[in-house]
Design an enzyme around this catalytic site. Structure first.
Site, PDB file in Angstrom:
ATOM      1  N   CYS A 173       0.795  -1.231   0.000  1.00  0.00           N
ATOM      2  CA  CYS A 173       0.000   0.000   0.000  1.00  0.00           C
ATOM      3  C   CYS A 173       0.829   1.283   0.000  1.00  0.00           C
ATOM      4  CB  CYS A 173      -0.924   0.029   1.215  1.00  0.00           C
ATOM      5  SG  CYS A 173      -1.968  -1.417   1.434  1.00  0.00           S
ATOM      6  N   HIS A 202      -2.435   6.837   4.260  1.00  0.00           N
ATOM      7  CA  HIS A 202      -1.368   5.862   4.513  1.00  0.00           C
ATOM      8  C   HIS A 202       0.016   6.335   4.061  1.00  0.00           C
ATOM      9  CE1 HIS A 202      -0.522   1.260   4.968  1.00  0.00           C
ATOM     10  NE2 HIS A 202      -0.051   1.982   5.975  1.00  0.00           N
TER      11      HIS A 202
END
Length: 501
Positions: free
Chosen positions: A106, A162
């Protein structure tokens, strides 16, 4: 200075209209009535509740959609049994990427998108930023929303960030986004909006308390961003869903629709993708109603391949079989094989992007210079890019200019592709190096290393070269800090009294 009136009033942002705005608006309306008769069609449109098309900016709007841990084979346009009609329609009318590469996890992919640079250059090449991580995407990197904002764009982010949460300077509003709604960390409970029991849900820089399934909320909020946008400035909307990342959760109504899927994890996983697909459909409908659709680029891809190993499933405990399908590609998230890095993707702009399959390799870093070029943005403040402008491949069907893909390089492993040849090199003990020809073996089943020593030497040399340019992985530096420089954890003295000597 940004005009925050383009974004939702509930964000705590002023929607006040000045006297000058009112006078200008009134003058424009009066002039338009004198210049153009309303006509029967305009009257009928008004009665039907259809908004007249707003004057569109010369530059295109950009809606950039990222799925979270979605398998290559879990998109309808790649043959999945999971229905994704809204994504399929966009893919059919746009350029589908048959060889679109992200990073294996990610954080690195999102960093590559935002910087146009390989994560190895700034220490985000290893793993992801954990919930307890104190680091983030370095603030000296000039991000895509900053470049677009300089070109006159309004910038909004909805969804999962993130890229740093421990310090406010890492947050989206401080990195080029005029508006932010969503979560900062990598994994949250989709209904509770929390990580390890700690709430992670924000509007701009303020914590927010809401109820509802996160991906439904993301889709609805993206619609509101479109509805409130003023046509005089182009819009960049980054919509980053948390679907179908663990924990596998979905609204009951979606689970009820998919009762025919026997496996519980697969049913929840499919329901999450359906929520995301519906959200994309709502955003496209909002663009159409606003008169913005024909002047909007829509890009979609996953941040990495689907999870095939529970080691990479995330913080949540997962029981049962992992549900992702990466099609013919080997392995999945967290690995350097095709299943971890080759992802479902397309780009759509009616009349401007040629429908069909893009010829050749495209890397997520390429989207930075490509979108900057379309936006007529100047690349002056960014660091040297690894991405390439692939606009001609999208608009005219020409071959991609990319001849090499760097999958990733960190102290433990690396992978690179030149032409059809790919090397996957695990350098940690016990070492392992595999060579594949993807033209003949896209599933990476036949290791050709022993028969091609010269090719091996060439590709290993390239990985060593990149390793020499590599910044220390921030995750490993964080581990060192916690191991050697953090204060000791000791028992509560009050509990020792009952133990005696």
């Amino acid at each position: 200075m940004s005009n925050d009136r383009d974004f939702p009033a509930e964000a705590g942002i002023s929607n006040k209209i000045t006297r000058r705005d009112a006078l200008m608006a009134g003058t424009a309306v009066a002039a338009s009535r004198l210049a153009t008769p309303v006509g029967l069609s305009g009257v009928l449109a008004g009665l039907a509740g259809v908004q007249p098309a707003a004057a569109q900016p010369a530059l295109p709007n950009i809606v950039y959609v990222v799925a979270d841990d979605m398998g290559w084979g879990d998109a309808g346009f790649n043959g999945s049994d999971i229905k994704t009609p809204n994504l399929d329609k966009l893919a059919e009318g746009g350029a589908r990427f048959d060889q679109f590469y992200a990073l294996p996890m990610c954080t690195p992919t999102r960093a590559a998108l935002m910087t146009g640079r390989y994560p190895l250059r700034y220490g985000l090449q290893t793993g992801v930023i954990p919930a307890a991580g104190t680091y983030g995407l370095p603030v000296d990197e000039y991000l895509l929303p900053q470049v677009l904002k300089d070109a006159g764009y309004k910038t909004a982010m909805v969804g999962k960030w993130h890229l740093g949460h421990a310090k406010p300077e890492f947050w989206p509003r401080q990195r080029g986004f005029d508006y932010f709604y969503g979560a900062l960390v990598g994994e949250i409970d989709h209904f509770k909006h929390s990580s390890h029991g700690v709430k992670d849900w924000y509007r701009n820089n303020k914590p927010l308390s809401e109820t509802g399934f996160d991906n439904t909320l993301f889709g609805n909020e993206a619609v509101r961003v479109v509805e409130r946008h003023e046509g005089k400035s182009p819009l960049f909307l980054y919509l980053a869903f948390t679907a179908p990342h663990t924990p596998f959760q979905a609204p009951q109504e979606y689970l009820d629709r998919l009762k025919g899927i026997a496996d519980e994890n697969r049913r929840k996983y499919a329901a999450m993708i359906s929520v995301m697909d519906d959200g994309v459909g709502k955003v496209v409908a909002a663009l159409e109603k606003k008169g913005m659709r024909d002047n909007t680029i829509v890009v979609f891809h996953s941040d990495n391949g689907g999870v095939k190993d529970s080691l990479f499933a995330g913080d949540s405990k997962v029981g049962g079989a992992l549900p992702a399908d990466n099609g013919p590609y080997r392995d999945g998230k967290g690995t350097l094989y095709e299943g971890g890095t080759r992802v479902a993707a397309f780009a759509n702009w009616p009349g401007k992007i040629k429908p069909g399959v893009v010829d050749g390799m495209v890397h997520v870093t390429d989207m930075y210079p490509t979108l900057a070029a379309v936006a007529e943005a100047k690349l002056e403040k960014n660091k040297p890019l690894d991405g390439m402008n692939v606009w001609n491949a999208l608009s005219e069907g020409k071959p991609s200019p990319r001849a090499e893909v760097v999958y990733n390089v960190d102290p433990l492993a690396g992978a690179v592709r030149k032409g059809d040849w790919k090397l996957v090199w695990k350098a940690s003990l016990p070492p392992k190096a595999e060579l594949f020809n993807l033209a003949d073996d896209k599933s990476e089943t036949h290791d050709l290393a022993a028969a091609n020593p010269d090719r091996m030497k060439e590709l290993q040399g390239r990985i060593v070269e990149l390793a020499g340019e590599m910044a220390p992985p921030q995750l490993l530096m964080e581990a060192v800090r916690l191991t050697f420089f953090a204060p000791p954890v000791t028992a509560d003295p009050s509990t020792l009294l009952s133990l005696g000597d």
